[in-house]
Design an enzyme around this catalytic site. Structure first.
Site, PDB file in Angstrom:
ATOM      1  N   THR A  12       0.831  -1.212   0.000  1.00  0.00           N
ATOM      2  CA  THR A  12       0.000   0.000   0.000  1.00  0.00           C
ATOM      3  C   THR A  12       0.866   1.263   0.000  1.00  0.00           C
ATOM      4  OG1 THR A  12      -0.057  -0.038   2.406  1.00  0.00           O
ATOM      5  CG2 THR A  12      -1.868  -1.142   1.265  1.00  0.00           C
ATOM      6  N   GLY A  13       2.171   1.101  -0.054  1.00  0.00           N
ATOM      7  CA  GLY A  13       3.092   2.230   0.120  1.00  0.00           C
ATOM      8  C   GLY A  13       3.408   2.982  -1.165  1.00  0.00           C
ATOM      9  N   ASP A  14       4.209   4.006  -0.980  1.00  0.00           N
ATOM     10  CA  ASP A  14       4.542   4.939  -2.054  1.00  0.00           C
ATOM     11  C   ASP A  14       5.439   4.313  -3.133  1.00  0.00           C
ATOM     12  OD1 ASP A  14       4.719   7.786  -2.924  1.00  0.00           O
ATOM     13  OD2 ASP A  14       6.853   7.419  -2.539  1.00  0.00           O
ATOM     14  N   ARG A  44      -1.117  -3.243   5.964  1.00  0.00           N
ATOM     15  CA  ARG A  44      -1.904  -3.273   7.197  1.00  0.00           C
ATOM     16  C   ARG A  44      -3.374  -2.933   6.957  1.00  0.00           C
ATOM     17  NH1 ARG A  44       1.776   0.469  10.757  1.00  0.00           N
ATOM     18  NH2 ARG A  44       1.856   1.406   8.708  1.00  0.00           N
ATOM     19  N   ASP A 179      20.162  -0.830  -5.774  1.00  0.00           N
ATOM     20  CA  ASP A 179      20.668   0.535  -5.781  1.00  0.00           C
ATOM     21  C   ASP A 179      20.185   1.065  -7.125  1.00  0.00           C
ATOM     22  OD1 ASP A 179      22.287   2.810  -6.440  1.00  0.00           O
ATOM     23  OD2 ASP A 179      23.553   2.256  -4.742  1.00  0.00           O
ATOM     24  N   HIS A 180      19.154   1.902  -7.111  1.00  0.00           N
ATOM     25  CA  HIS A 180      18.480   2.164  -8.392  1.00  0.00           C
ATOM     26  C   HIS A 180      19.375   2.900  -9.389  1.00  0.00           C
ATOM     27  CE1 HIS A 180      17.375   5.935  -6.353  1.00  0.00           C
ATOM     28  NE2 HIS A 180      17.369   6.451  -7.558  1.00  0.00           N
ATOM     29  N   GLU A 218      21.136  17.637  -7.075  1.00  0.00           N
ATOM     30  CA  GLU A 218      19.670  17.696  -7.056  1.00  0.00           C
ATOM     31  C   GLU A 218      19.258  19.137  -6.836  1.00  0.00           C
ATOM     32  OE1 GLU A 218      17.793  14.087  -4.822  1.00  0.00           O
ATOM     33  OE2 GLU A 218      19.448  14.816  -3.619  1.00  0.00           O
ATOM     34  N   HIS A 242      24.991   5.245  -3.725  1.00  0.00           N
ATOM     35  CA  HIS A 242      24.908   5.543  -5.164  1.00  0.00           C
ATOM     36  C   HIS A 242      26.252   6.006  -5.749  1.00  0.00           C
ATOM     37  CE1 HIS A 242      20.730   5.118  -4.455  1.00  0.00           C
ATOM     38  NE2 HIS A 242      20.547   6.300  -3.934  1.00  0.00           N
TER      39      HIS A 242
HETATM   40  P1  NAD Z   1       5.654   4.086   2.733  1.00  0.00           P
HETATM   41  O1  NAD Z   1       5.627   4.615   4.126  1.00  0.00           O
HETATM   42  O2  NAD Z   1       4.871   4.799   1.688  1.00  0.00           O
HETATM   43  O3  NAD Z   1       5.117   2.582   2.745  1.00  0.00           O
HETATM   44  C1  NAD Z   1       5.482   1.684   3.746  1.00  0.00           C
HETATM   45  C2  NAD Z   1       4.677   0.409   3.603  1.00  0.00           C
HETATM   46  O4  NAD Z   1       5.024  -0.406   4.723  1.00  0.00           O
HETATM   47  C3  NAD Z   1       3.168   0.596   3.651  1.00  0.00           C
HETATM   48  O5  NAD Z   1       2.577  -0.268   2.699  1.00  0.00           O
HETATM   49  C4  NAD Z   1       2.802   0.146   5.056  1.00  0.00           C
HETATM   50  O6  NAD Z   1       1.499  -0.419   5.136  1.00  0.00           O
HETATM   51  C5  NAD Z   1       3.841  -0.910   5.298  1.00  0.00           C
HETATM   52  N1  NAD Z   1       4.055  -1.143   6.728  1.00  0.00           N
HETATM   53  C6  NAD Z   1       4.574  -0.316   7.653  1.00  0.00           C
HETATM   54  N2  NAD Z   1       4.555  -0.922   8.872  1.00  0.00           N
HETATM   55  C7  NAD Z   1       4.029  -2.142   8.697  1.00  0.00           C
HETATM   56  C8  NAD Z   1       3.726  -3.238   9.567  1.00  0.00           C
HETATM   57  N3  NAD Z   1       3.980  -3.202  10.883  1.00  0.00           N
HETATM   58  N4  NAD Z   1       3.192  -4.343   9.010  1.00  0.00           N
HETATM   59  C9  NAD Z   1       2.917  -4.401   7.691  1.00  0.00           C
HETATM   60  N5  NAD Z   1       3.169  -3.423   6.822  1.00  0.00           N
HETATM   61  C10 NAD Z   1       3.709  -2.304   7.324  1.00  0.00           C
HETATM   62  O7  NAD Z   1       7.177   3.918   2.343  1.00  0.00           O
HETATM   63  P2  NAD Z   1       7.809   3.840   0.856  1.00  0.00           P
HETATM   64  O8  NAD Z   1       8.128   5.206   0.401  1.00  0.00           O
HETATM   65  O9  NAD Z   1       6.957   2.997   0.007  1.00  0.00           O
HETATM   66  O10 NAD Z   1       9.213   3.133   1.126  1.00  0.00           O
HETATM   67  C11 NAD Z   1       9.370   1.747   1.373  1.00  0.00           C
HETATM   68  C12 NAD Z   1      10.843   1.435   1.443  1.00  0.00           C
HETATM   69  O11 NAD Z   1      11.478   1.758   0.219  1.00  0.00           O
HETATM   70  C13 NAD Z   1      11.592   2.227   2.505  1.00  0.00           C
HETATM   71  O12 NAD Z   1      12.606   1.384   3.017  1.00  0.00           O
HETATM   72  C14 NAD Z   1      12.227   3.349   1.740  1.00  0.00           C
HETATM   73  O13 NAD Z   1      13.411   3.792   2.368  1.00  0.00           O
HETATM   74  C15 NAD Z   1      12.540   2.674   0.430  1.00  0.00           C
HETATM   75  N6  NAD Z   1      12.591   3.593  -0.697  1.00  0.00           N
HETATM   76  C16 NAD Z   1      11.495   4.310  -1.092  1.00  0.00           C
HETATM   77  C17 NAD Z   1      11.586   5.120  -2.215  1.00  0.00           C
HETATM   78  C18 NAD Z   1      10.388   5.900  -2.713  1.00  0.00           C
HETATM   79  O14 NAD Z   1      10.517   6.438  -3.815  1.00  0.00           O
HETATM   80  N7  NAD Z   1       9.284   5.969  -2.023  1.00  0.00           N
HETATM   81  C19 NAD Z   1      12.782   5.232  -2.910  1.00  0.00           C
HETATM   82  C20 NAD Z   1      13.876   4.491  -2.489  1.00  0.00           C
HETATM   83  C21 NAD Z   1      13.754   3.676  -1.377  1.00  0.00           C
END
Ligand code: NAD
Length: 479
Positions: A12-14, A44, A179-180, A218, A242
């Site tokens: 469900t995350g970003d 969740r 490492d994107h 950036e 990176h």
């Molecule tokens: P986010 O906060 O949007 O999403 C986090 C996800 O984790 C959600 O789906 C949430 O439901 C889940 N979560 C959190 N606690 C939980 C629990 N106790 N049980 C089950 N699920 C749980 O974060 P994001 O931006 O999607 O980032 C996720 C990972 O990717 C992080 O480690 C971040 O550092 C890394 N990351 C993100 C990006 C980006 O562009 N968003 C880029 C590089 C790295």
């Protein structure tokens, strides 16, 4: 592509929405996913399969590089998605997940290959890996693999602890650390450009190269990540991973040595010498592309007394047969004048004394533009006839047709599904990078290095220019 169950934590995350679903969709359109591919999203929130599928579809409309208007393709794609509620801290939920996974494997007659993608905060990585093992999810009939993304630890010790935890559940060859930057098309092309072009190969040594400059600048500030960034800084957020991965990739000399060997050969820095080779910077108020920008300490969520680094410039040397004695300058920062990732190789000037037009002869430069544009440019000298025949520089540009090129996450997810580790950060590289950076972290913490300020919208503090000026060099393309 082998039939696989793709288990996505943090569905469900970003990151899932912006990168992972669009990447999977484009792989699907390119017929790079198995017909029996299934994705089990975990989060969740209480979602039904249908609600989840609708969210995935929505993300494709917003973020996919290719249109998501073909309803037949979309329908065929999202029917592979299932959703399960999960609290990653509860072992019971892993047992439930195992049932869901086994049921899908039976329904689709899958061979039991399981890909676990942890798109959640790094504080959960160890716990999830252990629970996968404990619940039996890791005892698949086929292969099992894990994808995680940085941060891999906060310093050398925490990175080693995390790796030990992961190592209890997954072997090193089963772990794919994204490492994107390594997924960016230009970075993926570097090897072949050099390998297949003897003319480039032959000049890729200290006999011809004067210095190397790697920049990742950036224009954005801390955005919504203030709480995280203020404890991390440019050195951990960008440089340790990176920037050093770019260095290792460049230093490989078309595979004659490995990335690990490159990192092993980087001359170590002693804490007391950090001040000579590292510039620490933080932005103050300024303006970017005509718009006013607040100083770092005035950004919401930042400690007003913060001494965090939003910019670092580092001078280092690789002590091997190809790179010995070449100064390599690396800089990265936020709120700089332009958004750009590039590598500039400056060549020596053997004609300096013999060539009559010597005063006006500039060095040859080989420039790799990594993002936002992609290309290779060779800057050469020529006789400018309309301009009194003076010698001036001209760029020989090679710009790739980027349309239709896969994005970084497509390349990386595809490689992980194939089990190809080439463009991932391997543990030995990650550990060596932390070891190398550790004296810098300590020198910053102990305030052994001054914090230089730079106005937002510039190329960093003056001290970064002075670092190169000490060697008679300057950063190219700062204007
Ligand atoms: P986010 O906060 O949007 O999403 C986090 C996800 O984790 C959600 O789906 C949430 O439901 C889940 N979560 C959190 N606690 C939980 C629990 N106790 N049980 C089950 N699920 C749980 O974060 P994001 O931006 O999607 O980032 C996720 C990972 O990717 C992080 O480690 C971040 O550092 C890394 N990351 C993100 C990006 C980006 O562009 N968003 C880029 C590089 C790295």
């Amino acid at each position: 592509m082998e039939a696989t169950t793709f288990v996505l934590f943090g569905a469900t995350g970003d990151l899932a929405k912006r990168k992972i679903y669009p990447a999977l969709y484009n792989l699907f359109l390119d017929h790079k996913l198995s017909k029996s591919f299934t994705i089990i999203g975990l989060g969740r929130r209480e979602w039904s399969d249908e609600a989840f599928q609708a969210q995935v579809e929505q993300s494709l409309h917003t973020f996919s590089r290719r249109s998501a208007d073909d309803s037949a393709s979309i329908k065929a794609f999202i029917k592979a998605f299932r959703y399960s509620v999960m609290d990653v801290e509860r072992i019971e939920d892993y047992h439930k997940l195992l049932q869901v996974v086994e049921q899908r494997e039976q329904e689709l007659h899958l061979p039991g290959n399981r890909m676990f993608y942890l798109s959640v905060g790094p504080e959960f990585f160890g716990k999830i890996a252990a629970s996968i093992q404990e619940s039996g999810l890791g005892s698949a009939k086929g292969w099992k693999r894990l994808i995680i993304e940085k941060p891999f630890g906060h310093d050398l010790k925490s990175a080693q602890e995390l790796n030990q935890e992961l190592g209890k559940a997954f072997k090193e060859e089963e772990i794919f650390r994204i490492d994107h930057y390594l997924g960016k098309p230009m970075v993926q092309k570097l090897d072949v450009l050099e390998q297949s072009n003897p003319a480039l190969q032959d000049i890729w040594t200290n006999q011809y190269i004067a210095n190397v400059q790697i920049t990742a600048s950036e224009t954005v500030g801390v955005e919504e990540r203030a709480g995280y960034y203020d404890h991390v800084g440019a050195i951990r957020d960008m440089f340790q991973n990176h920037m050093l991965q770019l260095l290792m990739t460049l230093g490989k000399n078309d595979g004659r040595i490995s990335k690990r060997q490159v990192m092993e050969s980087v001359e170590p820095l002693l804490k007391e010498n950090v001040v000579n080779d590292v510039v620490r910077g933080q932005y103050t108020a300024g303006s970017i592309q005509g718009k006013p920008a607040a100083g770092y300490k005035d950004e919401p969520g930042i400690d007003p007394c913060s001494t965090n680094d939003t910019f670092v410039a580092v001078r280092l040397r690789i002590d091997d047969v190809f790179w010995r004695d070449i100064p390599i300058y690396i800089r990265t920062g936020k709120r700089m004048k332009e958004k750009s990732t590039r590598i500039v190789i400056e060549f020596k000037q053997p004609f300096k004394r013999s060539y009559s037009a010597q005063e006006r002869t500039a060095p040859n430069l080989l420039i790799f533009e990594i993002s936002p544009n992609e290309g290779v440019t060779l800057q050469i000298n020529h006789k400018d006839l309309p301009n009194k025949g003076v010698t001036s520089t001209i760029p020989v540009d090679l710009h790739f047709n980027q349309s239709g090129e896969p994005e970084a996450y497509e390349n990386l997810i595809y490689d992980a599904l194939q089990g190809d580790p080439t463009f991932f950060a391997h543990w030995d590289e990650v550990e060596l990078a932390w070891k190398w950076v550790q004296p810098i972290l300590e020198a910053f913490e102990e305030d052994l290095v001054p914090l230089h300020h730079y106005p937002a919208g510039t190329y960093g503090p003056d001290a970064s220019d002075l670092l190169l000026a000490e060697d008679g060099n300057h950063w190219w393309f700062d204007s």
